[in-house]
Design a protein around this motif. Structure first.
Motif, PDB file in Angstrom:
ATOM      1  N   GLY A  10      -1.252  -4.173   5.360  1.00  0.00           N
ATOM      2  CA  GLY A  10      -1.327  -4.966   4.141  1.00  0.00           C
ATOM      3  C   GLY A  10      -0.676  -4.271   2.962  1.00  0.00           C
ATOM      4  O   GLY A  10       0.065  -4.889   2.187  1.00  0.00           O
ATOM      5  N   ALA A  11      -0.951  -2.973   2.814  1.00  0.00           N
ATOM      6  CA  ALA A  11      -0.367  -2.211   1.707  1.00  0.00           C
ATOM      7  C   ALA A  11       1.154  -2.154   1.834  1.00  0.00           C
ATOM      8  O   ALA A  11       1.876  -2.305   0.835  1.00  0.00           O
ATOM      9  CB  ALA A  11      -0.950  -0.798   1.685  1.00  0.00           C
ATOM     10  N   PHE A  12       1.654  -1.937   3.039  1.00  0.00           N
ATOM     11  CA  PHE A  12       3.099  -1.873   3.271  1.00  0.00           C
ATOM     12  C   PHE A  12       3.768  -3.198   2.904  1.00  0.00           C
ATOM     13  O   PHE A  12       4.770  -3.237   2.182  1.00  0.00           O
ATOM     14  CB  PHE A  12       3.356  -1.529   4.736  1.00  0.00           C
ATOM     15  N   ALA A  13       3.197  -4.301   3.394  1.00  0.00           N
ATOM     16  CA  ALA A  13       3.786  -5.615   3.144  1.00  0.00           C
ATOM     17  C   ALA A  13       3.718  -5.985   1.670  1.00  0.00           C
ATOM     18  O   ALA A  13       4.682  -6.498   1.094  1.00  0.00           O
ATOM     19  CB  ALA A  13       3.074  -6.673   3.994  1.00  0.00           C
ATOM     20  N   ALA A  14       2.562  -5.724   1.050  1.00  0.00           N
ATOM     21  CA  ALA A  14       2.401  -6.072  -0.363  1.00  0.00           C
ATOM     22  C   ALA A  14       3.332  -5.237  -1.235  1.00  0.00           C
ATOM     23  O   ALA A  14       3.938  -5.752  -2.189  1.00  0.00           O
ATOM     24  CB  ALA A  14       0.948  -5.865  -0.782  1.00  0.00           C
ATOM     25  N   ALA A  65       1.603   7.029  -0.295  1.00  0.00           N
ATOM     26  CA  ALA A  65       2.644   7.346   0.675  1.00  0.00           C
ATOM     27  C   ALA A  65       3.224   6.076   1.284  1.00  0.00           C
ATOM     28  O   ALA A  65       4.449   5.963   1.452  1.00  0.00           O
ATOM     29  CB  ALA A  65       2.073   8.243   1.773  1.00  0.00           C
ATOM     30  N   VAL A  66       2.365   5.120   1.610  1.00  0.00           N
ATOM     31  CA  VAL A  66       2.842   3.863   2.198  1.00  0.00           C
ATOM     32  C   VAL A  66       3.741   3.127   1.217  1.00  0.00           C
ATOM     33  O   VAL A  66       4.767   2.543   1.600  1.00  0.00           O
ATOM     34  CB  VAL A  66       1.648   2.983   2.619  1.00  0.00           C
ATOM     35  N   THR A  67       3.388   3.157  -0.072  1.00  0.00           N
ATOM     36  CA  THR A  67       4.243   2.533  -1.077  1.00  0.00           C
ATOM     37  C   THR A  67       5.592   3.233  -1.140  1.00  0.00           C
ATOM     38  O   THR A  67       6.637   2.592  -1.292  1.00  0.00           O
ATOM     39  CB  THR A  67       3.564   2.562  -2.461  1.00  0.00           C
ATOM     40  N   GLY A  68       5.593   4.557  -1.009  1.00  0.00           N
ATOM     41  CA  GLY A  68       6.852   5.297  -0.963  1.00  0.00           C
ATOM     42  C   GLY A  68       7.695   4.909   0.238  1.00  0.00           C
ATOM     43  O   GLY A  68       8.922   4.768   0.133  1.00  0.00           O
ATOM     44  N   ILE A  69       7.052   4.712   1.389  1.00  0.00           N
ATOM     45  CA  ILE A  69       7.776   4.276   2.583  1.00  0.00           C
ATOM     46  C   ILE A  69       8.355   2.874   2.354  1.00  0.00           C
ATOM     47  O   ILE A  69       9.509   2.595   2.717  1.00  0.00           O
ATOM     48  CB  ILE A  69       6.843   4.281   3.811  1.00  0.00           C
ATOM     49  N   SER A  70       7.556   2.012   1.732  1.00  0.00           N
ATOM     50  CA  SER A  70       8.032   0.661   1.421  1.00  0.00           C
ATOM     51  C   SER A  70       9.253   0.719   0.513  1.00  0.00           C
ATOM     52  O   SER A  70      10.220  -0.030   0.692  1.00  0.00           O
ATOM     53  CB  SER A  70       6.919  -0.150   0.758  1.00  0.00           C
ATOM     54  N   MET A  71       9.209   1.627  -0.454  1.00  0.00           N
ATOM     55  CA  MET A  71      10.333   1.802  -1.372  1.00  0.00           C
ATOM     56  C   MET A  71      11.582   2.220  -0.600  1.00  0.00           C
ATOM     57  O   MET A  71      12.678   1.691  -0.823  1.00  0.00           O
ATOM     58  CB  MET A  71       9.963   2.874  -2.399  1.00  0.00           C
ATOM     59  N   SER A  72      11.414   3.135   0.321  1.00  0.00           N
ATOM     60  CA  SER A  72      12.545   3.604   1.123  1.00  0.00           C
ATOM     61  C   SER A  72      13.121   2.481   1.972  1.00  0.00           C
ATOM     62  O   SER A  72      14.343   2.368   2.133  1.00  0.00           O
ATOM     63  CB  SER A  72      12.108   4.763   2.022  1.00  0.00           C
ATOM     64  N   VAL A  73      12.251   1.648   2.518  1.00  0.00           N
ATOM     65  CA  VAL A  73      12.706   0.522   3.345  1.00  0.00           C
ATOM     66  C   VAL A  73      13.516  -0.463   2.512  1.00  0.00           C
ATOM     67  O   VAL A  73      14.572  -0.941   2.942  1.00  0.00           O
ATOM     68  CB  VAL A  73      11.502  -0.184   4.006  1.00  0.00           C
TER      69      VAL A  73
END
Length: 204
Positions: A10-14, A65-73
């Motif tokens: 959920g955090a990744f998608a949001a 960290a998940v938000t950072g990964i989302s940013m990278s994606v």
């Protein structure tokens, strides 16, 4: 573990939905990260404050960290994610579904009744998107004619129905997520919406 996986998905998608919109508004990297983080954390933060329990992200850096990964994606696949509206809607719908499950389960875990859990599922699912839209200076999606918060509501009801028939937490969570996601996607696909308010033509 099931709830943790749901939270991270959920955090990744949001976060992707927030960062993607910030990119369209030409925010810099820091601004886009903040929008993504607020989208991922906003609903759960309000839920925990209302429930008077420790705010979830103060106990783990995973969400940052998940938000950072989302940013990278988003940076790596900018063409696919930023220029296609349907990609935003998919990630937004997934985040909505996952967060609804989390809101319902965390509320039930502290012994509150099902109707409160459904309300908290709605808040967890939808409020991060409200904050996201405010930050990027857009009319919040929840206030438009789209089926958005109603999808969370129906997902929470599905959770309660499966639980009433003896389903375990995983079965209830899956039902909640599937109903929320399905209603949201079908509403987007077929243009379903709630009736809109119209001023009286004869009034002021």
């Amino acid at each position: 573990m099931f709830l943790y996986i749901v939270e991270m998905v959920g955090a990744f998608a949001a976060a992707i939905s927030g960062i993607r919109l910030a990119s369209m508004k030409r925010f810099d990297w820091f601004g886009a990260y903040i929008v993504g983080l607020v989208t991922a954390l906003g609903g759960g933060t309000l839920r925990d404050v209302l429930l008077d329990i420790p705010v979830f992200w103060t106990r783990s850096w995973d969400y940052f960290a998940v938000t950072g990964i989302s940013m990278s994606v988003v940076i790596a696949f900018q063409k696919q994610l930023v220029r296609r509206l349907n990609m935003l809607l998919v990630f937004d719908a997934v985040g909505l579904a996952m967060f609804t499950v989390i809101g319902v389960e965390k509320t039930l875990a502290i012994g509150l009744p099902m109707w409160v859990a459904i309300a908290m599922g709605l808040i967890t699912g939808a409020f991060g998107g409200v904050l996201r839209d405010i930050l990027i200076n857009e009319e919040p999606l929840i206030f438009r004619k789209d089926i958005y918060a109603m999808a969370c509501l129906l997902g929470g009801v599905a959770y309660g129905v499966v639980m009433a028939f003896g389903g375990n937490a995983v079965a209830c969570g899956v039902a909640c997520a599937v109903v929320t996601l399905t209603v949201r996607v079908l509403a987007l696909r077929f243009g379903w919406h709630l009736p809109m308010m119209h001023p009286d033509d004869d009034g002021e």
